[in-house]
Design a protein around this motif. Structure first.
Motif, PDB file in Angstrom:
ATOM      1  N   ASN A   5      -6.614   3.869   8.701  1.00 34.43           N
ATOM      2  CA  ASN A   5      -5.341   3.890   7.955  1.00 34.43           C
ATOM      3  C   ASN A   5      -5.513   3.559   6.477  1.00 34.43           C
ATOM      4  O   ASN A   5      -4.516   3.397   5.763  1.00 34.43           O
ATOM      5  N   GLU A   6      -6.752   3.461   6.008  1.00 29.68           N
ATOM      6  CA  GLU A   6      -6.989   3.223   4.585  1.00 29.68           C
ATOM      7  C   GLU A   6      -7.322   4.539   3.883  1.00 29.68           C
ATOM      8  O   GLU A   6      -7.897   5.451   4.480  1.00 29.68           O
ATOM      9  N   HIS A   7      -6.930   4.628   2.615  1.00 28.04           N
ATOM     10  CA  HIS A   7      -7.339   5.745   1.765  1.00 28.04           C
ATOM     11  C   HIS A   7      -8.264   5.187   0.700  1.00 28.04           C
ATOM     12  O   HIS A   7      -7.838   4.462  -0.202  1.00 28.04           O
ATOM     13  N   THR A  84      -5.641   2.870  -1.214  1.00 26.53           N
ATOM     14  CA  THR A  84      -5.662   1.447  -0.872  1.00 26.53           C
ATOM     15  C   THR A  84      -6.999   0.791  -1.197  1.00 26.53           C
ATOM     16  O   THR A  84      -7.098  -0.435  -1.202  1.00 26.53           O
ATOM     17  N   GLY A  85      -8.016   1.613  -1.447  1.00 22.18           N
ATOM     18  CA  GLY A  85      -9.321   1.072  -1.807  1.00 22.18           C
ATOM     19  C   GLY A  85      -9.987   1.948  -2.849  1.00 22.18           C
ATOM     20  O   GLY A  85      -9.962   3.183  -2.737  1.00 22.18           O
ATOM     21  N   GLU A 127       0.579   1.350  -7.250  1.00 24.15           N
ATOM     22  CA  GLU A 127       0.938   1.437  -5.827  1.00 24.15           C
ATOM     23  C   GLU A 127       0.387   0.258  -5.037  1.00 24.15           C
ATOM     24  O   GLU A 127       1.020  -0.202  -4.080  1.00 24.15           O
ATOM     25  N   MET A 128      -0.794  -0.222  -5.406  1.00 29.06           N
ATOM     26  CA  MET A 128      -1.347  -1.400  -4.735  1.00 29.06           C
ATOM     27  C   MET A 128      -0.432  -2.614  -4.938  1.00 29.06           C
ATOM     28  O   MET A 128      -0.201  -3.390  -4.013  1.00 29.06           O
ATOM     29  N   ALA A 131       2.552  -2.321  -2.709  1.00 27.71           N
ATOM     30  CA  ALA A 131       2.215  -2.549  -1.307  1.00 27.71           C
ATOM     31  C   ALA A 131       1.730  -3.967  -1.052  1.00 27.71           C
ATOM     32  O   ALA A 131       1.627  -4.388   0.106  1.00 27.71           O
ATOM     33  N   LYS A 133      -1.254  -5.018  -1.477  1.00 32.69           N
ATOM     34  CA  LYS A 133      -2.488  -4.842  -0.723  1.00 32.69           C
ATOM     35  C   LYS A 133      -3.411  -3.906  -1.479  1.00 32.69           C
ATOM     36  O   LYS A 133      -2.970  -2.913  -2.049  1.00 32.69           O
ATOM     37  N   GLY A 134      -4.702  -4.218  -1.468  1.00 29.13           N
ATOM     38  CA  GLY A 134      -5.677  -3.315  -2.072  1.00 29.13           C
ATOM     39  C   GLY A 134      -7.032  -3.976  -2.219  1.00 29.13           C
ATOM     40  O   GLY A 134      -7.145  -5.206  -2.173  1.00 29.13           O
ATOM     41  N   ILE A 177      -4.593  -8.170  -3.999  1.00 27.69           N
ATOM     42  CA  ILE A 177      -5.555  -7.121  -4.351  1.00 27.69           C
ATOM     43  C   ILE A 177      -6.865  -7.813  -4.697  1.00 27.69           C
ATOM     44  O   ILE A 177      -6.926  -8.614  -5.635  1.00 27.69           O
ATOM     45  N   SER A 231     -10.725  -5.670   5.801  1.00 26.64           N
ATOM     46  CA  SER A 231     -10.097  -6.970   6.017  1.00 26.64           C
ATOM     47  C   SER A 231     -11.088  -8.023   6.496  1.00 26.64           C
ATOM     48  O   SER A 231     -10.772  -9.212   6.493  1.00 26.64           O
TER      49      SER A 231
END
Length: 252
Positions: A5-7, A84-85, A127-128, A131, A133-134, A177, A231
């Protein structure tokens, strides 16, 4: 499958360490987009991995040119959704003479090896932040701590990459992040092999000082990168991971 589920977006992903990171991230479940100036190699690699069932997407992109990179980035987001990464892997060597090096050569080198980290941050962070998250991983080098004659000004750029890593880690940590660096030692990439071809004696010299008696495979660097993206590394932030087989521990 720690990246499901990560991009993950990888710069300089068509060859060498970048290609190994693309593969390892895809093997761990990520949707992986990557850019490179080596268009034929990038398209060929995308086709190869897609035929194996991985979710990968290639787009030509020049990390030194923000507008050009944004075109690639926007296409990747349209394909796989928000990034996301990020892995800032793209880079070039420099063996300049400090007197003979021109201003244009200086600017182009630092645009690729240092400024590009800022470029991807400008693109990915909005976007991070939304969210909360990143993860960002910047590929630095052991040259940030110790260098080699006739590599001017490579060490300065890689030191700068680690400095930007600290800045981003401190500024973006509050947004969940994480930003870390990876500093490879001698790694068997096409770039290193081309250097050995110009200076054949250096291969034996380089092997002689390796504490593990060998140089790294690109996959060994990639595994550290994908760990830092995942994670599993949820409390790792602002760090520089030296992956050099112990070379930095050796007395000169």
């Amino acid at each position: 499958m720690k990246l499901v589920n990560e991009h993950v977006f990888v710069t300089g992903g068509a060859n060498g360490i970048g290609a190994a990171i693309v593969l390892d991230a895809a093997q761990n479940g990520a949707k992986v987009s990557f850019c490179d100036l080596a268009v034929d190699a990038g398209k060929k690699y995308e086709k190869e991995l897609t035929e194996k069932g991985f979710n990968v997407f290639f787009h030509q992109g020049d990390v030194a040119n923000f507008d050009n990179l944004k075109i690639a980035f926007d296409a990747m987001v349209a394909k796989f959704g928000p990034v996301t990464g990020v892995v800032n892997n793209a880079g070039v060597n420099s063996n300049a003479d400090p007197v003979e090096m021109t201003n244009d050569q200086w600017n182009r080198f630092f645009d690729v090896d240092l400024k590009s980290v800022w470029h991807t941050a400008k693109l990915a962070l909005p976007e991070m932040r939304k969210a909360k998250k990143g993860a960002i991983v910047n590929i630095a080098s052991i040259h940030a701590r110790m260098s080699f004659p006739k590599f001017f000004p490579y060490a300065a750029a890689k030191s700068g990459v680690i400095g930007l890593t600290r800045n981003l880690a401190l500024d973006e940590g509050i947004n969940n992040i994480r930003t870390n660096a990876v500093s490879p030692g001698y790694t068997l990439t096409p770039l290193l092999e081309s250097w050995f071809q110009t200076q054949p004696a250096k291969r034996a010299e380089s092997m002689a000082v390796q504490p593990l008696g060998r140089m790294a495979q690109t996959s060994e660097i990639a595994k550290v990168v994908t760990f830092l993206l995942s994670s599993d590394a949820s409390f790792v932030n602002g760090a520089d991971w030296i992956v050099d087989g112990g070379l930095h521990a050796r007395f000169a």
